[in-house]
Design a protein around this motif. Structure first.
Motif, PDB file in Angstrom:
ATOM      1  N   VAL A   8     -82.580  18.045 -17.254  1.00  0.00           N
ATOM      2  CA  VAL A   8     -82.850  19.392 -17.721  1.00  0.00           C
ATOM      3  C   VAL A   8     -82.281  19.543 -19.132  1.00  0.00           C
ATOM      4  CG1 VAL A   8     -82.463  21.858 -17.317  1.00  0.00           C
ATOM      5  CG2 VAL A   8     -82.849  20.323 -15.373  1.00  0.00           C
ATOM      6  N   LYS A  58     -88.567  21.717 -19.343  1.00  0.00           N
ATOM      7  CA  LYS A  58     -87.755  22.417 -18.348  1.00  0.00           C
ATOM      8  C   LYS A  58     -87.389  23.839 -18.790  1.00  0.00           C
ATOM      9  CE  LYS A  58     -87.304  18.619 -15.863  1.00  0.00           C
ATOM     10  NZ  LYS A  58     -87.695  18.446 -14.486  1.00  0.00           N
ATOM     11  N   VAL A  71     -82.935  27.684 -18.729  1.00  0.00           N
ATOM     12  CA  VAL A  71     -83.345  26.547 -17.912  1.00  0.00           C
ATOM     13  C   VAL A  71     -82.754  26.737 -16.523  1.00  0.00           C
ATOM     14  CG1 VAL A  71     -83.550  24.913 -19.838  1.00  0.00           C
ATOM     15  CG2 VAL A  71     -81.369  25.134 -18.657  1.00  0.00           C
TER      16      VAL A  71
END
Length: 98
Positions: A8, A58, A71
Motif C-alpha cells: 500500500v 491503492k 489509503v
C-alpha cells in the motif's frame, strides 16, 4: 518475499529505516527509501514527501485542499500528506478511484 501488488505504501520510521505497509501487515526493509522509490516508480508508486512512497493503485481519495491522500490498511484508513510536487504528479496521472 513480498508481492509488489500487495504494498500500500512505504514510510520511514523516523530512525532512517523503511517500513513496507500492506493491507494487513508491515515489513522492515534493509535499504533506503530513495532506492525503493526509484525501483518502484515503474510499478506505479509515487513519492509523496521525503518519507513516504505510495502505490497509486491503492489510493482511495485525494483531498486537494488539505493535500492528503487516503489509503486503506486493516486498522483503518490512513491519511498521508502530499507535497505540492507529488500532488501535481497525481493529478497528471489520475486514475479511477480518487
Amino acid at each position: 518475499m513480498l508481492d509488489v501488488a500487495d504494498i500500500v505504501y512505504l514510510q520511514t520510521d523516523g530512525y532512517g529505516e523503511v517500513l513496507f505497509y500492506t493491507f494487513d501487515g508491515k515489513y522492515r526493509a534493509i535499504t533506503r527509501l530513495g532506492e525503493w522509490s526509484e525501483l518502484l516508480r515503474e510499478k506505479g508508486f509515487l513519492q509523496m514527501d521525503r518519507g513516504t512512497v505510495v502505490n497509486m493503485r491503492k489510493i482511495i481519495s485525494l483531498d486537494r485542499g488539505l493535500r492528503v491522500i487516503k489509503v486503506a490498511v486493516s486498522e483503518g484508513d490512513v491519511n498521508i500528506p502530499v507535497s505540492e510536487r507529488a500532488q501535481k504528479q497525481l493529478l497528471k496521472h489520475k486514475t479511477e478511484g480518487y
